[in-house]
Design a protein around this motif. Structure first.
Motif, PDB file in Angstrom:
ATOM      1  N   SER A 145       5.561   6.214  -8.011  1.00 32.72           N
ATOM      2  CA  SER A 145       5.414   5.081  -7.106  1.00 32.72           C
ATOM      3  C   SER A 145       6.792   4.713  -6.572  1.00 32.72           C
ATOM      4  CB  SER A 145       4.779   3.883  -7.813  1.00 32.72           C
ATOM      5  OG  SER A 145       5.623   3.411  -8.834  1.00 32.72           O
ATOM      6  N   TYR A 146       6.816   3.850  -5.592  1.00 30.76           N
ATOM      7  CA  TYR A 146       8.076   3.394  -5.014  1.00 30.76           C
ATOM      8  C   TYR A 146       8.139   1.877  -5.098  1.00 30.76           C
ATOM      9  CZ  TYR A 146       9.104   8.050  -3.477  1.00 30.76           C
ATOM     10  OH  TYR A 146       9.398   9.392  -3.470  1.00 30.76           O
TER      11      TYR A 146
ATOM     12  N   ARG B  14      12.478   5.055  -6.338  1.00 29.73           N
ATOM     13  CA  ARG B  14      11.424   5.906  -6.886  1.00 29.73           C
ATOM     14  C   ARG B  14      11.234   5.576  -8.369  1.00 29.73           C
ATOM     15  NH1 ARG B  14      11.275  10.641  -9.690  1.00 29.73           N
ATOM     16  NH2 ARG B  14       9.416  11.887  -9.374  1.00 29.73           N
TER      17      ARG B  14
ATOM     18  N   ILE C  71       9.970   5.069   3.593  1.00 33.56           N
ATOM     19  CA  ILE C  71       9.769   4.429   2.290  1.00 33.56           C
ATOM     20  C   ILE C  71      10.445   5.243   1.188  1.00 33.56           C
ATOM     21  CG2 ILE C  71       8.039   3.744   0.558  1.00 33.56           C
ATOM     22  CD1 ILE C  71       8.172   1.902   3.033  1.00 33.56           C
ATOM     23  N   THR C  72      10.281   6.556   1.227  1.00 35.87           N
ATOM     24  CA  THR C  72      10.875   7.401   0.183  1.00 35.87           C
ATOM     25  C   THR C  72      12.399   7.401   0.263  1.00 35.87           C
ATOM     26  OG1 THR C  72      10.710   9.372   1.576  1.00 35.87           O
ATOM     27  CG2 THR C  72       8.869   8.920   0.083  1.00 35.87           C
TER      28      THR C  72
ATOM     29  N   ASP D 136       0.768   4.872  -2.725  1.00 35.87           N
ATOM     30  CA  ASP D 136      -0.001   5.748  -1.852  1.00 35.87           C
ATOM     31  C   ASP D 136       0.018   7.179  -2.382  1.00 35.87           C
ATOM     32  OD1 ASP D 136      -1.421   6.808   0.201  1.00 35.87           O
ATOM     33  OD2 ASP D 136       0.100   6.537   1.726  1.00 35.87           O
ATOM     34  N   SER D 137      -1.128   7.653  -2.856  1.00 39.33           N
ATOM     35  CA  SER D 137      -1.190   9.011  -3.388  1.00 39.33           C
ATOM     36  C   SER D 137      -1.797   9.995  -2.388  1.00 39.33           C
ATOM     37  CB  SER D 137      -2.016   9.021  -4.678  1.00 39.33           C
ATOM     38  OG  SER D 137      -3.318   8.566  -4.398  1.00 39.33           O
TER      39      SER D 137
ATOM     40  N   LYS E  43       0.841  -1.208   0.000  1.00 43.62           N
ATOM     41  CA  LYS E  43       0.000   0.000   0.000  1.00 43.62           C
ATOM     42  C   LYS E  43       0.875   1.257   0.000  1.00 43.62           C
ATOM     43  CE  LYS E  43      -0.457   0.569   4.956  1.00 43.62           C
ATOM     44  NZ  LYS E  43      -1.328   0.787   6.057  1.00 43.62           N
ATOM     45  N   ASN E  44       2.104   1.152   0.514  1.00 43.34           N
ATOM     46  CA  ASN E  44       3.005   2.300   0.535  1.00 43.34           C
ATOM     47  C   ASN E  44       3.618   2.596  -0.827  1.00 43.34           C
ATOM     48  OD1 ASN E  44       2.668   2.731   3.295  1.00 43.34           O
ATOM     49  ND2 ASN E  44       4.231   1.233   3.786  1.00 43.34           N
TER      50      ASN E  44
ATOM     51  N   ASP F   7      -0.064   9.421   2.899  1.00 43.23           N
ATOM     52  CA  ASP F   7       0.059   8.677   4.152  1.00 43.23           C
ATOM     53  C   ASP F   7       1.289   7.776   4.167  1.00 43.23           C
ATOM     54  OD1 ASP F   7      -2.259   9.823   5.032  1.00 43.23           O
ATOM     55  OD2 ASP F   7      -3.537   8.174   4.361  1.00 43.23           O
ATOM     56  N   ARG F   8       2.093   7.844   3.123  1.00 39.97           N
ATOM     57  CA  ARG F   8       3.282   7.000   2.999  1.00 39.97           C
ATOM     58  C   ARG F   8       4.313   7.427   4.050  1.00 39.97           C
ATOM     59  NH1 ARG F   8       4.849   8.373  -2.077  1.00 39.97           N
ATOM     60  NH2 ARG F   8       3.608   6.741  -2.984  1.00 39.97           N
TER      61      ARG F   8
END
Length: 150
Positions: free
Chosen positions: A111-112, A75, A69-70, A60-61, A56-57, A64-65
């Motif tokens: 997205s990641y 990326r 994660i980033t 996630d647009s 879900k991460n 809420d990520r």
């Protein structure tokens, strides 16, 4: 303790192997890297945050990520309309009407991805993370490998 240039080189070499595993600590998160099978003939380095991959991460647009994660996942971006399709729309409708009918024509989806194809790409990204450390277990393994090499 910060990871030295020598240690990064050893980490990269270790991650190139078929059964690679590595563990890092970033703040309060434990980051595990393991070589996993993606398909029948392809493997990649999978990055687990606190022992799991939550898909879900990745897409996630809503914002809420988690920030981690980033930092540790790769990326990925893709245009909503590929350049060829965009050019065809502009040719058919004209630039002004194409933008009116398709307002998201210039937008990019982000997205990641938790999978890295090469150890070098993973190490390049991880070197940029401030406060990243090797777990105590991995520090001991690297030190043991150093002694064996001597």
């Amino acid at each position: 303790m910060a990871i030295t240039k020598d240690q990064w080189a050893k980490i990269q070499e270790r991650l190139k192997s078929s059964f690679a595993t590595m563990q890092f600590i970033v703040g309060e998160h434990t980051i595990s890297v393991e070589r996993r099978s993606i398909s029948e003939s392809k493997t990649a380095l999978a990055v687990f945050v606190d022992g799991q991959i939550e898909w879900k991460n990745a897409f996630d647009s809503d914002g809420d990520r988690p920030d981690i994660i980033t930092k540790v996942w790769r990326r990925r971006s893709k245009a909503i309309f590929p350049p060829a399709k965009k050019a065809k729309l502009i040719k058919n409708f004209g630039k002004r009407k194409a933008k009116e009918y398709f307002p998201k024509m210039d937008e990019v989806m982000e997205s990641y991805d938790p999978f890295f194809n090469t150890a070098a790409s993973l190490v390049r990204q991880f070197k940029k993370i401030e406060g990243i450390e090797l777990s105590e277990k991995m520090q001991a393994k690297l030190a043991a490998l150093e002694e064996v090499a001597l």
